[in-house]
Write a protein that holds these residues in place. Structure first.
Motif, short mmCIF file in Angstrom:
data_model
loop_
_atom_site.label_atom_id
_atom_site.label_comp_id
_atom_site.label_asym_id
_atom_site.label_seq_id
_atom_site.Cartn_x
_atom_site.Cartn_y
_atom_site.Cartn_z
N ALA A 1 -18.23 45.47 25.99
CA ALA A 1 -19.27 46.30 26.63
C ALA A 1 -19.19 47.73 25.93
CB ALA A 1 -19.67 46.06 27.94
N LEU A 2 -17.76 48.27 26.45
CA LEU A 2 -17.70 49.72 26.00
C LEU A 2 -17.72 49.97 24.55
CD1 LEU A 2 -14.58 50.20 28.57
CD2 LEU A 2 -17.09 50.89 28.91
N MET A 3 -17.31 49.03 23.91
CA MET A 3 -17.61 49.34 22.35
C MET A 3 -18.84 49.63 21.69
SD MET A 3 -14.43 50.41 21.06
CE MET A 3 -14.70 51.35 22.52
N ASN A 4 -19.90 48.61 22.56
CA ASN A 4 -21.33 48.82 22.17
C ASN A 4 -22.29 49.90 22.76
OD1 ASN A 4 -21.86 46.21 20.45
ND2 ASN A 4 -20.38 45.46 21.64
N ARG A 5 -21.68 50.67 23.45
CA ARG A 5 -22.11 51.86 23.87
C ARG A 5 -22.35 52.95 23.00
NH1 ARG A 5 -20.22 51.17 30.25
NH2 ARG A 5 -20.97 48.97 30.64
N SER A 6 -23.42 53.80 23.17
CA SER A 6 -23.54 55.01 22.57
C SER A 6 -22.61 55.99 23.00
CB SER A 6 -25.15 55.54 22.51
OG SER A 6 -25.21 55.53 24.09
N GLY A 7 -22.25 56.82 22.32
CA GLY A 7 -21.45 58.16 22.61
C GLY A 7 -20.11 57.88 21.86
N ASP A 8 -19.21 58.67 21.87
CA ASP A 8 -17.72 58.65 21.32
C ASP A 8 -16.89 57.59 21.97
OD1 ASP A 8 -15.79 59.14 19.61
OD2 ASP A 8 -15.30 61.27 20.62
N PRO A 9 -16.56 56.51 20.78
CA PRO A 9 -15.49 55.71 21.49
C PRO A 9 -14.18 55.83 21.63
CG PRO A 9 -16.21 55.29 19.40
CD PRO A 9 -17.02 56.38 19.66
N ALA A 10 -13.82 57.19 20.82
CA ALA A 10 -12.55 57.58 20.78
C ALA A 10 -11.50 57.55 22.08
CB ALA A 10 -12.13 58.80 19.91
N PRO A 11 -12.36 58.11 23.23
CA PRO A 11 -11.47 58.09 24.40
C PRO A 11 -11.31 57.01 25.08
CG PRO A 11 -13.39 59.89 24.33
CD PRO A 11 -13.47 58.79 23.18
N ILE A 12 -12.18 56.10 24.92
CA ILE A 12 -12.16 54.66 25.31
C ILE A 12 -11.12 53.97 24.68
CG2 ILE A 12 -13.08 52.36 25.89
CD1 ILE A 12 -15.84 53.90 25.72
N ILE A 13 -10.94 53.88 23.30
CA ILE A 13 -9.98 53.39 22.71
C ILE A 13 -8.59 54.02 23.11
CG2 ILE A 13 -8.84 53.11 20.36
CD1 ILE A 13 -11.93 53.07 19.40
N LYS A 14 -8.38 55.11 23.16
CA LYS A 14 -7.27 55.91 23.54
C LYS A 14 -6.70 55.59 24.95
CE LYS A 14 -5.29 60.24 24.39
NZ LYS A 14 -5.49 62.10 24.42
N ALA A 15 -7.70 55.39 25.85
CA ALA A 15 -7.36 55.06 27.08
C ALA A 15 -6.78 53.44 27.06
CB ALA A 15 -8.57 54.94 28.05
N PHE A 16 -7.41 52.49 26.19
CA PHE A 16 -7.01 51.32 26.08
C PHE A 16 -5.65 50.97 25.65
CE2 PHE A 16 -6.79 46.96 24.11
CZ PHE A 16 -7.01 46.21 25.25
N ARG A 17 -5.34 51.67 24.48
CA ARG A 17 -3.97 51.67 23.93
C ARG A 17 -3.07 52.22 24.83
NH1 ARG A 17 -6.03 54.24 17.97
NH2 ARG A 17 -6.63 52.33 16.94
#
Length: 664
Positions: free
Chosen positions: A399-415
């Motif tokens: 879901a998080l990857m399909n939302r608007s907004g910058d995905p970079a912080p989400i990817i960083k948090a997952f890594r």
């Protein structure tokens, strides 16, 4: 040896004998209702499957004086319950248009009198055979007073002759009602006077019956005609010390309690209320009652289930309620049923997604589409954002990857989470309280399963979830159990039971939900309209569930914009009331509103039993607020108007590619 599934085959009180002493379970809320201690009338409310008839049967003579009971105290002789479920087909003939206004009124009162006299006669028979602690009590040879004998055209001189008299008079009444111009009208009796006189006669001649009174329970009160309900309301408005009249009906099926005069029945003044649906809506109490019902049905079927704390004899007596409400007992009984109908936690289901190739592939594709939306396919792979060791976080990444907004912080948090470098101070965005996992995990799991309709959705499996799907209907719960055991054990004979797989339970939930959806047209006079309403609301919530972004997951109920409430059409209001009466929708107070009386101050919740049919959440988490014009369109307008509205509410760009056309 028994066929397990047959333990839950009979899930309606009408399928059981009048004596329910070995079937009725004193409900947990019983200690909160002392209303049967006085002679005031009672109104019993509840939707389909809430147990109204079983509840009433518990108070009637066949159960009170059951041959199964020992040392019955004379105290119960003060209040002898009589059961009446009117023959609606026959009662519908007793109309002014067919019989004449006065004759129709007198005929109905006569019909009720004969039915209740038949019950009174059977009660006397049961008392004579009962094991009373003070010794036998046989009133069958008790002589009637001349005044009462005159009421019976001097054809009855002793109580024991009532049965034959009533049988003959019922046949006579039926002939006259069906052929009013060819047959002589009978001599009419009034139930409001003849029953108290009978009780008075018996009380005067037998000291042990000095405080005798009858309690007439009229079931399915809503099925009577308006004039007939008035006659019953007359008896409630003007009660007798020897006769109390109680009624049972579906919620909102009767809203006007007018008497034959200008008076109306007033709650608190004239009668008290028991709302079974409301009482059974308590989550913890419903679970306990459902668990006890599960074990009782197995016990009656002769099945061993190994629960020492469970004693079926304690279920039927109010004196044991304190023991049954103890923490130790509750944990043992509910815990044992949870072992037999096990469920997986959301964490375990997330791990299952990692192990189930089609589900995992669907998650990976979901993440990949999100990466494509942000132009990141060349720099980040979907596979790198799926980690079986971090199952919950991986699932919500879809879901998080399909939302608007910058995905970079989400990817960083997952890594960081994958490398165990996530913030240990409790600020990790995935797992902190109210974080991404808390808010999105269930919604994402429902979304994944919805894309694989042939997969058994494990979110519906387990005793706790069965209770959530069924509450407050014990009938739905029993049907879920019946289908589950039928799938798991088929028709093999067994003397014990073992835990049922999650897959069988999930499949049973789907089958029962489908069957209940197909059953909606049978509900009342507007069944087809109700089913179309359920289909459209299900399609709306299903559409929200299909949004890959899951920005508002688990939408499964709606409210109506208060400022726009005047725009509701009469047809929409009527259909909402019909849906509430038949428990297709539940109206629940909006916790943000100060009033629960106004139609616009409520949340409208689709019966949770339909959740598996539409692959939506059963949890009441989020709602959509609709304008009155939108509600009108959903409930009353054409399919084309509804389809256009659906695209307006759930816009195409919110949908997964290729799914919009499936919404209709």
């Amino acid at each position: 040896m028994s066929i397990l599934a047959e333990a839950f085959l009979k899930n309606r009180a009408e399928q059981l004998p009048a004596d329910v002493s070995d079937q009725f379970i004193v409900p947990p809320f019983f200690g909160r209702i002392s209303i049967f201690a006085d002679t005031k009338s009672v109104r019993i409310l509840g939707g389909r499957g809430c147990g109204k008839t079983m509840f009433i049967r518990h108070f009637c003579h066949s159960t009170t004086f059951s041959p199964r009971k020992r040392n019955i105290d004379d105290e119960v002789l003060k209040s002898v319950g009589l059961y009446l479920r009117p023959d609606t087909g026959f009662c519908s003939l007793m109309t002014p248009a067919w019989l004449g206004e006065e004759e129709a009124r007198l005929a109905f009162s006569h019909y009720v009198a004969l039915q209740l006299l038949s019950e009174a006669h059977q009660a006397v028979e049961n008392i004579a055979r009962a094991d009373l602690s003070a010794g036998p009590l046989d009133a069958r040879d008790l002589k009637l007073s001349p005044a009462l004998s005159l009421q019976f055209s001097r054809e009855v001189s002793v109580v024991g002759q009532l049965g034959a008299f009533v049988e003959e008079k019922l046949a006579e009444l039926e002939l006259w009602v069906r052929n009013p111009k060819r047959c002589t009208a009978p001599i009419f009796l009034s139930f409001a006077s003849v029953l108290p006189r009978l009780a008075e006669d018996m009380a005067k001649k037998l000291p042990r019956l000095a405080d005798l009174s009858f309690r007439a329970f009229i079931d399915e009160f809503e099925n009577l005609g308006e004039q007939q309900r008035m006659i019953v309301c007359d008896a409630i408005k003007h009660p007798s010390l020897r006769l109390a009249v109680h009624i049972a009906h579906k919620r909102d099926a009767v809203t006007d309690f007018k008497t034959s005069s200008d008076e109306r029945i007033v709650e608190l003044h004239d009668l008290r209320k028991i709302d079974l649906e409301q009482e059974l809506s308590e989550e913890g109490e419903f679970q306990l009652l459902a668990a006890e019902l599960f074990l009782l049905r197995l016990h009656l079927q002769g099945v061993n289930f190994d629960c020492r704390e469970f004693d079926p004899e304690r279920l039927h007596d109010q004196s044991h309620l304190t023991y049954r409400l103890s923490e130790r007992y509750r944990n043992a009984v509910v815990g044992r049923v949870r072992e037999l109908l096990p469920s997986l936690t959301s964490t375990e289901i997330a791990k299952h997604v990692m192990e189930d190739e089609p589900l995992k592939r669907r998650l990976t594709e979901m993440i990949d589409k999100g990466l494509g939306k942000h132009g990141l396919r060349g720099t980040v792979t979907a596979a790198s954002l799926v980690d079986p060791a971090k199952a919950r976080a991986s699932v919500v990444m879809g879901a998080l990857m399909n939302r608007s907004g910058d995905p970079a912080p989400i990817i960083k948090a997952f890594r960081a989470l994958k490398s165990d470098k996530a913030d240990k101070a409790g600020d990790d965005p995935f797992y902190k309280s109210g974080g991404w996992v808390d808010n999105n995990l269930y919604g994402c799991l429902f979304h994944l399963y919805a894309g694989l309709p042939q997969r058994a959705n494990l979110l519906y499996a387990g005793f706790y979830r069965f209770c959530e799907l069924a509450r407050p209907s014990l009938r739905y719960f029993q049907e879920l159990c019946h289908v589950t055991l039928l799938l798991a054990f088929q028709r093999s004979e067994r003397q014990d039971i073992e835990p049922v797989s999650h897959e069988f339970q999930a499949l049973a939930a789907s089958q029962v939900s489908d069957a209940m959806f197909e059953d909606v047209p049978q509900l009342g006079l507007h069944g087809e309209k109700l089913r179309e309403m359920v289909r459209r609301l299900g399609a709306l919530f299903e559409a929200f569930n299909r949004r890959p972004a899951q920005s508002e997951p688990e939408i499964n109920h709606f409210s109506i914009d208060q400022s726009d409430k005047a725009g509701l059409s009469d047809a929409a209001i009527q259909l909402l009331k019909e849906a509430r009466t038949w428990s297709v929708l539940y109206e629940e107070p909006d916790t943000k509103s100060k009033s629960d009386h106004d139609i616009a101050q409520s949340d409208w919740v689709l019966n949770r039993i339909f959740a598996p049919h539409f692959s939506i959440s059963y949890r009441k988490r989020r709602k959509v607020t609709l304008k009155a014009s939108q509600v009108n369109a959903i409930l009353c307008h054409s399919s084309l108007v509804f389809e256009s509205l659906l695209k307006e509410i759930v816009t195409p760009e919110q949908e997964s590619p290729g799914t919009t056309g499936q919404l209709f």
